[in-house]
Design an enzyme around this catalytic site. Structure first.
Site, PDB file in Angstrom:
ATOM      1  N   HIS A 131      24.404   0.159   5.952  1.00 20.07           N
ATOM      2  CA  HIS A 131      23.955  -1.208   5.893  1.00 20.07           C
ATOM      3  C   HIS A 131      24.021  -1.802   4.462  1.00 20.07           C
ATOM      4  O   HIS A 131      24.560  -2.639   4.160  1.00 20.07           O
ATOM      5  CB  HIS A 131      22.680  -1.291   6.483  1.00 20.07           C
ATOM      6  CG  HIS A 131      22.161  -2.870   6.223  1.00 20.07           C
ATOM      7  ND1 HIS A 131      22.212  -3.746   7.405  1.00 20.07           N
ATOM      8  CD2 HIS A 131      21.411  -3.352   5.302  1.00 20.07           C
ATOM      9  CE1 HIS A 131      21.521  -4.881   6.885  1.00 20.07           C
ATOM     10  NE2 HIS A 131      20.998  -4.591   5.757  1.00 20.07           N
ATOM     11  N   GLU A 132      23.567  -0.882   3.572  1.00 20.87           N
ATOM     12  CA  GLU A 132      23.284  -1.538   1.901  1.00 20.87           C
ATOM     13  C   GLU A 132      24.786  -1.500   1.650  1.00 20.87           C
ATOM     14  O   GLU A 132      25.250  -2.159   0.970  1.00 20.87           O
ATOM     15  CB  GLU A 132      22.504  -0.375   1.454  1.00 20.87           C
ATOM     16  CG  GLU A 132      20.964  -0.476   1.748  1.00 20.87           C
ATOM     17  CD  GLU A 132      20.375  -1.951   2.090  1.00 20.87           C
ATOM     18  OE1 GLU A 132      20.877  -2.870   1.090  1.00 20.87           O
ATOM     19  OE2 GLU A 132      19.560  -2.336   2.860  1.00 20.87           O
ATOM     20  N   HIS A 135      26.511  -4.693   2.493  1.00 25.51           N
ATOM     21  CA  HIS A 135      26.276  -5.696   1.502  1.00 25.51           C
ATOM     22  C   HIS A 135      27.238  -5.663   0.367  1.00 25.51           C
ATOM     23  O   HIS A 135      27.647  -6.732  -0.133  1.00 25.51           O
ATOM     24  CB  HIS A 135      24.666  -5.417   1.174  1.00 25.51           C
ATOM     25  CG  HIS A 135      23.844  -5.978   2.124  1.00 25.51           C
ATOM     26  ND1 HIS A 135      24.083  -7.280   2.624  1.00 25.51           N
ATOM     27  CD2 HIS A 135      22.883  -5.635   2.481  1.00 25.51           C
ATOM     28  CE1 HIS A 135      23.127  -7.531   3.511  1.00 25.51           C
ATOM     29  NE2 HIS A 135      22.205  -6.640   3.572  1.00 25.51           N
ATOM     30  N   GLU A 202      22.261 -10.946   6.891  1.00 30.10           N
ATOM     31  CA  GLU A 202      21.944  -9.466   7.478  1.00 30.10           C
ATOM     32  C   GLU A 202      22.533  -9.181   8.627  1.00 30.10           C
ATOM     33  O   GLU A 202      22.796  -7.843   8.971  1.00 30.10           O
ATOM     34  CB  GLU A 202      20.307  -9.711   7.741  1.00 30.10           C
ATOM     35  CG  GLU A 202      19.487  -9.589   6.295  1.00 30.10           C
ATOM     36  CD  GLU A 202      19.655  -8.522   5.405  1.00 30.10           C
ATOM     37  OE1 GLU A 202      19.863  -7.466   6.136  1.00 30.10           O
ATOM     38  OE2 GLU A 202      19.547  -8.577   4.208  1.00 30.10           O
TER      39      GLU A 202
END
Length: 288
Positions: A131-132, A135, A202
């Site tokens: 997930h990071e 980003h 998100e």
């Protein structure tokens, strides 16, 4: 291009708010000073905000010798995502959380707390770090860094307005009630600007993380665990620097009820539901 446009809108909106607060503090001269400060701060944010955020959260850089398993996990996911290897940091906090920062993929950093490493399985941790890295790949981390820096500056200006007042364009003292209203409303407005962009960001990172890890279910379980454990475990560094909360995978300062409407993050249960739907139906890139 879309993420560049989001960054431009965010920087313009928060800069405008910064200038308005400056005008209420010092009239036309205050607006000019605020404009010059905003230009300088946006320049500073672009180049140095990642360093500031890492310092605010007391993050310590690690490598393959000091944190071999975690470092190897990040390297494996970075290669799978087609990204340069980011700098890797650990934060000595029991509160489970993680974030990414840096102005672009070539200058990115990812960080996780000791707490998140303790409570998650390796599979779940892969989901979080994927997930990071999503980003990073989407270039969302610049948005977070700029927002954190500018929101903190607006709060500082607003507090100055509350305690010291200001002057209008003719040099007369401002109405103390007006100064109080600025102190209350300006930080709220800054938060709303962040919120309008952060929620969609998100969801995008959740989907991107599912693509990188090929395991949306693991991220869903990780979000549930982080949410449950975080309820009774304060993130001390974020409480001292609340402007960094919106950068985390889950906002550690978010309350339930009406306060959820003003959160920079979507409701955890909604994120989990979307991820589980993706897992069940194979509706994510990388599904077999």
């Amino acid at each position: 291009m879309f993420n560049f446009a989001k960054t431009a809108v965010l920087m313009a909106a928060i800069t405008a708010l910064f200038i308005v607060v400056g005008g209420m503090l010092g009239g036309e001269q205050g607006m000019l000073m605020a404009l010059l400060m905003a230009v300088g701060m946006n320049f500073f944010s672009y180049w140095f905000s990642d360093t500031m955020v890492l310092k605010m959260t007391n993050a310590q850089q690690v490598d393959e010798r000091s944190a071999p398993q975690f470092y190897a996990l990040v390297r494996e996911l970075s290669e799978k995502a087609g990204l340069p290897m980011p700098k890797v940091f650990l934060i000595d906090e029991d509160a489970p959380n993680a974030f990414a920062t840096g102005r672009n993929p070539d200058n990115a950093s990812v960080a996780a707390t000791i707490g998140v490493l303790k409570i998650l399985s390796n599979r779940e941790l892969r989901g979080v770090m994927a997930h990071e890295l999503a980003h990073v790949r989407h270039r969302d981390i610049l948005i977070s860094a700029v927002a954190a820096t500018m929101a903190g500056a607006i709060s500082a200006l607003a507090n100055f307005a509350m305690f010291f007042g200001g002057r209008d364009s003719e040099g007369r003292p401002n109405n103390p009630i007006a100064s109080l209203m600025v102190a209350i409303l300006a930080p709220i407005a800054a938060s709303l600007i962040q919120m309008s962009i952060s929620r969609a960001r998100e969801y995008e990172a959740d989907r991107g993380g599912a693509e990188i890890s090929s395991d949306p279910e693991a991220l869903a379980h990780a979000l549930e665990k982080i949410h449950n454990y975080a309820q009774g475990t304060p993130f001390q560094a974020v409480e001292q620097h609340p402007e960094t909360a919106q950068m985390m995978i889950l906002n550690p300062l978010t309350a339930g009820g009406l306060a959820q409407l003003f959160s920079t993050h979507p409701p955890t249960e909604e994120r989990v539901a979307r991820l589980m739907h993706m897992a069940k139906n194979g509706e994510y890139p990388g599904a077999n």
